[in-house]
Design an enzyme around this catalytic site. Sequence first.
Site, mmCIF file in Angstrom:
data_model
loop_
_atom_site.group_PDB
_atom_site.id
_atom_site.type_symbol
_atom_site.label_atom_id
_atom_site.label_comp_id
_atom_site.label_asym_id
_atom_site.label_seq_id
_atom_site.Cartn_x
_atom_site.Cartn_y
_atom_site.Cartn_z
ATOM 1 C CB ALA A 63 -0.879 -0.022 1.245
ATOM 2 N N GLY A 102 0.479 -5.042 0.789
ATOM 3 C CA GLY A 102 -0.687 -5.007 -0.091
ATOM 4 C C GLY A 102 -0.379 -5.596 -1.467
ATOM 5 C CD GLU A 105 -2.657 -7.561 2.593
ATOM 6 O OE1 GLU A 105 -2.421 -6.369 2.295
ATOM 7 O OE2 GLU A 105 -3.215 -7.906 3.639
ATOM 8 C CD GLU A 125 1.407 -5.772 5.294
ATOM 9 O OE1 GLU A 125 2.252 -6.679 5.499
ATOM 10 O OE2 GLU A 125 0.646 -5.769 4.304
HETATM 11 C C1 3H9 Z 1 0.632 -2.306 3.399
HETATM 12 O O1 3H9 Z 1 0.814 -2.778 2.330
HETATM 13 C C2 3H9 Z 1 -0.683 -2.385 4.123
HETATM 14 C C3 3H9 Z 1 -1.648 -3.381 3.523
HETATM 15 O O2 3H9 Z 1 -1.512 -4.634 4.143
HETATM 16 C C4 3H9 Z 1 -3.062 -2.954 3.782
HETATM 17 C C5 3H9 Z 1 -3.616 -1.845 3.022
HETATM 18 C C6 3H9 Z 1 -5.074 -1.609 3.299
HETATM 19 N N1 3H9 Z 1 4.640 3.487 0.055
HETATM 20 O O3 3H9 Z 1 13.298 1.726 0.114
HETATM 21 P P1 3H9 Z 1 13.674 2.475 -1.097
HETATM 22 C C7 3H9 Z 1 9.361 4.889 -1.365
HETATM 23 S S1 3H9 Z 1 1.829 -1.473 4.227
HETATM 24 C C8 3H9 Z 1 5.113 4.702 -0.243
HETATM 25 O O4 3H9 Z 1 14.719 3.508 -0.985
HETATM 26 P P2 3H9 Z 1 14.754 0.072 -2.233
HETATM 27 C C9 3H9 Z 1 10.492 5.199 -0.394
HETATM 28 O O5 3H9 Z 1 10.064 6.063 0.627
HETATM 29 C C10 3H9 Z 1 3.197 -1.465 3.116
HETATM 30 N N2 3H9 Z 1 6.400 4.924 -0.586
HETATM 31 O O6 3H9 Z 1 14.037 1.489 -2.301
HETATM 32 C C11 3H9 Z 1 11.506 5.827 -1.314
HETATM 33 O O7 3H9 Z 1 11.088 7.160 -1.558
HETATM 34 P P3 3H9 Z 1 12.191 8.310 -1.769
HETATM 35 C C12 3H9 Z 1 3.889 -2.770 3.106
HETATM 36 C C13 3H9 Z 1 7.209 3.874 -0.616
HETATM 37 O O8 3H9 Z 1 14.936 -0.345 -3.641
HETATM 38 C C14 3H9 Z 1 11.317 5.057 -2.626
HETATM 39 O O9 3H9 Z 1 10.013 4.471 -2.551
HETATM 40 N N3 3H9 Z 1 5.091 -2.678 2.280
HETATM 41 C C15 3H9 Z 1 6.777 2.590 -0.304
HETATM 42 O O10 3H9 Z 1 15.931 0.102 -1.328
HETATM 43 C C16 3H9 Z 1 12.333 3.947 -2.828
HETATM 44 O O11 3H9 Z 1 12.333 3.122 -1.651
HETATM 45 C C17 3H9 Z 1 6.278 -2.320 2.800
HETATM 46 O O12 3H9 Z 1 6.396 -2.094 3.974
HETATM 47 C C18 3H9 Z 1 5.423 2.403 0.043
HETATM 48 N N4 3H9 Z 1 4.929 1.201 0.338
HETATM 49 O O13 3H9 Z 1 13.729 -0.903 -1.539
HETATM 50 C C19 3H9 Z 1 7.419 -2.246 1.829
HETATM 51 N N5 3H9 Z 1 7.827 1.740 -0.408
HETATM 52 O O14 3H9 Z 1 13.012 7.870 -2.954
HETATM 53 C C20 3H9 Z 1 8.121 -0.933 1.989
HETATM 54 C C21 3H9 Z 1 8.878 2.479 -0.788
HETATM 55 O O15 3H9 Z 1 11.401 9.542 -1.957
HETATM 56 N N6 3H9 Z 1 9.193 -0.733 1.007
HETATM 57 N N7 3H9 Z 1 8.524 3.765 -0.905
HETATM 58 O O16 3H9 Z 1 12.993 8.299 -0.488
HETATM 59 C C22 3H9 Z 1 10.362 -1.376 1.064
HETATM 60 O O17 3H9 Z 1 10.593 -2.244 1.872
HETATM 61 C C23 3H9 Z 1 11.425 -0.964 0.071
HETATM 62 O O18 3H9 Z 1 11.063 0.309 -0.399
HETATM 63 C C24 3H9 Z 1 11.581 -1.905 -1.140
HETATM 64 C C25 3H9 Z 1 12.529 -1.243 -2.169
HETATM 65 C C26 3H9 Z 1 12.178 -3.227 -0.664
HETATM 66 C C27 3H9 Z 1 10.269 -2.152 -1.834
#
Ligand code: 3H9
Length: 688
Positions: A63, A102, A105, A125
């Site tokens: 999400a 998400g 999901e 999450e």
């Molecule tokens: C969820 O899904 C809830 C659901 O169950 C229910 C919904 C109803 N959203 O980490 P990076 C941005 S909760 C917004 O440097 P990498 C990040 O801030 C979510 N922004 O890259 C950064 O921005 P900036 C569950 C996001 O290659 C840019 O993207 N998912 C999100 O080292 C690059 O990120 C997670 O918790 C996001 N979800 O790693 C996964 N994700 O460049 C969270 C990233 O402006 N994400 N950004 O600083 C990660 O773990 C890593 O970003 C990922 C890539 C492994 C994907």
Amino acid sequence: MSDFVKISRDGDVAIVTIDNPPVNALSFQVREPLMQALTSMRDEPSVAAIVIACAGRTFVAGADITEFGKPMQQPELRAILATLETIAKPTVAAIHGTALGGGLELTLGCHFRVADPGAKLGLPEVKLGLLPGGGGTVRLPRLVGALKALKMIVSGTPIGAVEAHEAGLVDAVFEGDLTTHAVNFAREIARKGGPFTPVRDRDDRLGETDLAALDAEAADLARKARGLEAPIACAQSVRNAITLPFDEALAAERALFVKLVASDQSRAQRHLFFAEREAAKIPGKDIVKRRIARVGVIGAGAMGGGIAMAFANGGYPVTLLETSHEALQRGLATIDKNYAVSVARGSLTEDARRQRFAQFKGSTDYADLTDCDLIVEAVFEDMAVKKEVFGKLGAVAKPGAILATNTSYLDINEIAASTSRPQDVLGLHFFSPANVMKLLEIVRADKTAPDALATVVDMARRIGKVAVVVGVCHGFVGNRMLAARGSESEALLLEGATPSQIDKAFTDFGWPMGPFQMGDLAGLDIGWRNRKARGLTAVIADTLCEQGRFGQKTGRGFYLYEAGARTPVPDPEVEVLIRDKAAEKGIAPRAISAEEIIERTLYPLINEGAKILEQGIAARASDIDVVWVNGYGFPIGKGGPMFWAGFEGAARIIERLDHWHQRTGKDVFEPAPLLKRMAETGSWGAGG
Ligand code: 3H9
């Protein structure tokens, strides 16, 4: 069609492609056209099957975290999943990169999942203080079994495509062009004919659940949660998946999600998520970086060895330098032993161990550092010794090599001045054990060149560190603030608290350990030496050191330790010593509450943080939070000291500081002007 979701056709298979860089988060701008695409392809008679794929470097990584805490715009993910589950034609998710939260999901709303061999799948999450709120806790157990789902959801750690295939989460793993394979897979399935069972109706794996084993695992996890609500909610929700009908379990998951998303803990953990990414941003991002092909590490003791391992783990060849052949062999043997422990624990393969160890080249000759692009010294913490090392480096290192010191306290400007190339000098303050601890304080000295700084910020990411750029001052950000906490911990002892009472107040607050347990673990002699060098005293800790009580390594410190054990046992002798020292100073013991312990130690720490911000030693309040959470175990559910200050209220902090300042006259209690401004504006300013 929209910019964010596109539909293409390969014969009778529709490909719905999400394109929302950088990580294809399920923002509103994606959800709306995705819903439309799915309904239109569901109703399109010429479409026999639907593939959901993503453009760019990853499948949907979750999400959109920035939307949490704001009114959610429709359609929500739940509605998209409900629509997906009305589709009678086969639906196939094609997963590359990461399918997280998400994103995973969304795939669970599909009939089938196929993946690239390098893909990772998970529900992280919990790391944001949440539970999966799009049916993940209810659908995942139906594919992989409840126990496996519980472990994945409560740890938040993703699994690889091959493991996911073995577990039943992924139906096929394909090398090569994933979308083409997914289309062929979908077409073949459609040709064979349905009906196709949505995951929600697949309950064959639920029957195998051993509820007693699940409950035992959940109880163990709750114990380790240290006051965090999300892991417990995750476990409860997985249990609901087994014991309640699907729709009821889904509704219960939703209720828990709504509660958590509004909680202070989740706000704190989301703050940290963005704070860590923000901390890595420095001005001049497009600057041309220097090339680092080989790293030199001077000193093969515990710190140098750990630093060398951190570089080897990140894929850098390392030249490890010691003064004598014996010390070098000892250092290399310890590194080898550490890798062997990882193999025994199953966290490293034998092959990887061999590869990592092969990265090391040992030497006792400075001339062997000439081919290194970055050289980190981890020698004795003494200015004269450091200057001597840097003097030699100035002579042997190649032009443009970055020269780094791992000093914890010393003035890096003074160290830089001992070379002919201060522009190449900076601090890389690793935390012990350096191959394990995530934090790296990168210290920018007055003359450090911007490209040298940018190069090590990039390098830090490659070796898996959370980097924070800080300025030069005694103890930089972390240890400088720690000193403010330490002096008040000792004062509380003299006023009547015991080490175990103080440590318990800390662990109840959510720290992994209190200040005295931490001191015993790190070695009390380090602080003692440092105080002596600065003409400072800490009457209890100094006396313990004079008695040879250095902590765990000597079996005695603030606590007693049985041979080979790490469990602290309160020592009546130490309590007598504390009371004697208090009597000498004319301090009568009084009862001290856990609340006072926390406020007396953490409010001065926050105050010091405010001074650090004022002086520009840290660029953002959130950088300080990143330092404290990753380097010192500040509880993640509180978001770091500066974020937690917002919960406490700056006005209250100032009121208590004023009170103690009047009582003691100590500088640590004198409220920083920035703290006063925080009380007026509710913000620290940048990054607050
Ligand atoms: C969820 O899904 C809830 C659901 O169950 C229910 C919904 C109803 N959203 O980490 P990076 C941005 S909760 C917004 O440097 P990498 C990040 O801030 C979510 N922004 O890259 C950064 O921005 P900036 C569950 C996001 O290659 C840019 O993207 N998912 C999100 O080292 C690059 O990120 C997670 O918790 C996001 N979800 O790693 C996964 N994700 O460049 C969270 C990233 O402006 N994400 N950004 O600083 C990660 O773990 C890593 O970003 C990922 C890539 C492994 C994907």
